[in-house]
Design a protein around this motif. Sequence first.
Motif, short mmCIF file in Angstrom:
data_model
loop_
_atom_site.label_atom_id
_atom_site.label_comp_id
_atom_site.label_asym_id
_atom_site.label_seq_id
_atom_site.Cartn_x
_atom_site.Cartn_y
_atom_site.Cartn_z
N ALA A 1 0.81 -1.22 0.00
CA ALA A 1 0.00 0.00 0.00
C ALA A 1 0.85 1.27 0.00
CB ALA A 1 -0.94 0.00 1.22
N SER A 2 2.12 1.15 0.41
CA SER A 2 3.02 2.30 0.43
C SER A 2 3.97 2.31 -0.76
CB SER A 2 3.83 2.30 1.73
OG SER A 2 4.66 1.14 1.80
N ASN A 3 3.63 1.52 -1.79
CA ASN A 3 4.50 1.39 -2.97
C ASN A 3 5.88 0.90 -2.58
OD1 ASN A 3 2.59 2.25 -4.96
ND2 ASN A 3 2.91 4.36 -4.29
N ARG A 4 5.90 -0.09 -1.68
CA ARG A 4 7.12 -0.78 -1.23
C ARG A 4 8.09 0.13 -0.48
NH1 ARG A 4 8.52 -4.64 -6.51
NH2 ARG A 4 6.53 -5.79 -6.51
N LYS A 5 7.56 1.17 0.15
CA LYS A 5 8.42 2.10 0.90
C LYS A 5 8.44 1.78 2.40
CE LYS A 5 7.87 5.95 -2.35
NZ LYS A 5 7.34 7.33 -2.56
N THR B 1 1.08 9.06 12.75
CA THR B 1 2.30 9.76 13.14
C THR B 1 3.49 9.26 12.33
OG1 THR B 1 1.45 10.01 15.38
CG2 THR B 1 3.80 10.36 15.08
N PHE B 2 3.56 7.93 12.16
CA PHE B 2 4.66 7.33 11.39
C PHE B 2 4.64 7.83 9.95
CE2 PHE B 2 6.49 4.15 8.61
CZ PHE B 2 7.64 3.76 9.27
N LEU B 3 3.46 7.90 9.34
CA LEU B 3 3.35 8.34 7.94
C LEU B 3 3.80 9.78 7.77
CD1 LEU B 3 -0.11 6.75 7.00
CD2 LEU B 3 2.16 5.87 6.44
N VAL B 4 3.41 10.63 8.73
CA VAL B 4 3.79 12.05 8.65
C VAL B 4 5.29 12.22 8.85
CG1 VAL B 4 3.55 14.30 9.78
CG2 VAL B 4 1.53 12.88 9.37
N GLU B 5 5.83 11.55 9.86
CA GLU B 5 7.26 11.69 10.18
C GLU B 5 8.15 11.20 9.04
OE1 GLU B 5 7.79 9.61 13.81
OE2 GLU B 5 7.07 11.25 15.08
N ASN B 6 7.69 10.16 8.32
CA ASN B 6 8.51 9.59 7.25
C ASN B 6 8.07 10.04 5.86
OD1 ASN B 6 10.35 7.31 8.59
ND2 ASN B 6 8.37 7.29 9.64
N ASN B 7 7.09 10.96 5.82
CA ASN B 7 6.62 11.52 4.55
C ASN B 7 6.27 10.42 3.55
OD1 ASN B 7 5.93 13.59 2.81
ND2 ASN B 7 7.99 13.71 1.91
N VAL B 8 5.45 9.47 4.03
CA VAL B 8 5.06 8.31 3.21
C VAL B 8 3.53 8.27 3.13
CG1 VAL B 8 5.10 5.80 3.03
CG2 VAL B 8 7.08 7.00 3.94
N ASN C 1 -7.09 4.50 -2.69
CA ASN C 1 -6.95 5.95 -2.45
C ASN C 1 -7.47 6.39 -1.08
OD1 ASN C 1 -5.73 8.20 -3.65
ND2 ASN C 1 -7.73 9.10 -4.13
N ILE C 2 -7.59 5.44 -0.13
CA ILE C 2 -8.00 5.77 1.24
C ILE C 2 -6.82 5.46 2.16
CG2 ILE C 2 -9.69 5.42 3.08
CD1 ILE C 2 -11.55 4.18 0.96
N THR C 3 -6.46 6.40 3.00
CA THR C 3 -5.30 6.24 3.88
C THR C 3 -5.56 5.19 4.97
OG1 THR C 3 -4.59 8.52 3.55
CG2 THR C 3 -3.77 7.42 5.52
N ILE C 4 -4.58 4.31 5.17
CA ILE C 4 -4.63 3.34 6.28
C ILE C 4 -4.10 4.06 7.52
CG2 ILE C 4 -3.86 1.11 7.15
CD1 ILE C 4 -3.37 0.26 4.25
N ALA C 5 -4.98 4.29 8.49
CA ALA C 5 -4.61 5.09 9.66
C ALA C 5 -4.14 4.23 10.84
CB ALA C 5 -5.78 5.96 10.11
N CYS C 6 -4.53 2.95 10.83
CA CYS C 6 -4.09 2.09 11.94
C CYS C 6 -3.99 0.65 11.48
CB CYS C 6 -5.04 2.21 13.15
SG CYS C 6 -6.46 1.13 13.06
N SER C 7 -3.18 -0.11 12.19
CA SER C 7 -3.05 -1.54 11.94
C SER C 7 -2.95 -2.24 13.28
CB SER C 7 -1.80 -1.83 11.10
OG SER C 7 -1.60 -3.22 10.95
N VAL C 8 -3.71 -3.33 13.45
CA VAL C 8 -3.75 -4.02 14.73
C VAL C 8 -4.09 -5.49 14.50
CG1 VAL C 8 -6.20 -3.47 15.12
CG2 VAL C 8 -4.70 -3.86 17.09
N ALA C 9 -3.62 -6.37 15.38
CA ALA C 9 -3.93 -7.79 15.29
C ALA C 9 -5.42 -8.02 15.54
CB ALA C 9 -3.10 -8.57 16.30
#
Length: 512
Positions: free
Chosen positions: A187-191, A239-246, A252-260
């Motif tokens: 989803a981050s184009n392999r970044k 926060t991670f996305l903003v700090e790393n400019n990714v 076209n919808i931003t993934i804001a969280c990931s959890v088990a």
Amino acid sequence: MDYVAAIDIGTSNLKCQIFSSDFHVMGSSIQKVNILKPFQGWEEINPNELQSGVKQVLQNALKDADLKSNNIKSIGLSTQRNTFITWNKTTGEPYHNFITWGDARSNIIVKQLNKSLTFKVVKYISKILYLIFAKKQFKIAKSFTFSNVQILPKLLWLLQNNRKFRQDMKNDNVQFGTLDTWLLYQASNRKMHITDISCASATGLFNLFTMSWMPNFMFQYFGITCTILPSVCNSNLSTFLVENNVTCKISNITIACSVADQSASLYGTGSFSKYTAKVTMGTGMFLDINCGASPEVCLGYFPLVGWAFNEDICFSLEAVDYNSGSLIQLGKSIGGFNNSKELNMLKQGNACLTNNVLFVLPEFEPSKSMRKDYSFIGVTSSTTKSDLTMSILESFAFRIKKILDNYHNEMPQMVLNTLWVDGGVSRNDYICQTIANVTSTTVIRMKNNNRTEVSCLGAAFMAGLSSGVWKNKNELENFRSKSDQKFIPNNNDSFINEYKYIRWLYNQKCLY
């Protein structure tokens, strides 16, 4: 009005639900996960098929909600744990399909590891150190066993059987990831090569006390380069996305969280306070208890990170039984019922007074393959199919009570007043009432449990908090208090329930 999407990738199904800011389910979609079984004991998922399935289930949910991608503020991702993949760092090409948590190809390696002299020495030293220092880390180490559910034995299997993987490992050109890692990577184009902390904690490769991967020398001992591991991040990705400019988007919808998935379920039930608990009864049965801001250790159960969302950290203990779904199918196969409606119509109330049949099966042991044997005790010529079916349902309650008793024996301070339930099996009223009666605990289930998937709700709420749809957890607690259905213990039958439970324990011990 704001909307949030949640995608839950479970063992059996892909699910997506669209929630409005007032917690209504606007649209839903479900799709089967195609499990490949090329050889006996193998369980795989095609990564390309899964990725396209995730996009498809999202589009179907949007269509059901009559919404477009630009109406959705963010996505919450909930994923099954310990299903993993490895790929070439340079090309991004996988070396194999996803290997699922239920895959048993490493069974021989597991046995070799548990029987190895090195492992026995480590356990013995840990036992001595625990007697001296009484530290939780040594308590875990002295009782630790390798199992097929863990990832390390399967990585060792790949080293032995996949030549390309082995060569690229030596050249430091391999990346490893659980299911969430791969989806975020794509989803981050392999970044992004990251994993959520709740997923990392379940791998068996993570140290809960340092909140980091195990020391490098442990991986080196097994011939694994630790650089294959993803970075461990907070469940809140914003926060991670903003700090790393990714950017990290699906359709076209931003993934804001990931959890088990089980952590999402714990969050969705509103189990935010210490010593609150939920039990998910679906393909498997997962009983998770919130242990607060520091890890608890109870022998035989799994200490995990429930979530780390900004400054909010929750550790949990988990008991697992993988028989739930198969037992419902067993009840159906013996003719006890034909569908969920008939299952709910089974006689209730004083059924336990007249039905003396017990259903007994062995406990699940992570170090062993799953056993399929079971027994009906007390069958007579007058026993009906309904009696057999109800004994199967009662066994859910007995197994939950046994887990809670074990927790309480090691943690006397833990007293549960309520137990939240979710999952397909929990839709049966008889099971919920029996759990309440046997455990003397109020059982709570969402009223619209047939509509709202609790793991989706938990992931959606995290995504909504991350993207500003909701302000705090109090909003979810207020929502749950209005939409919960309670099953109050029937204390009139407490003696009979306890007697039957003791009989069940005795027969289980005698048989297995």
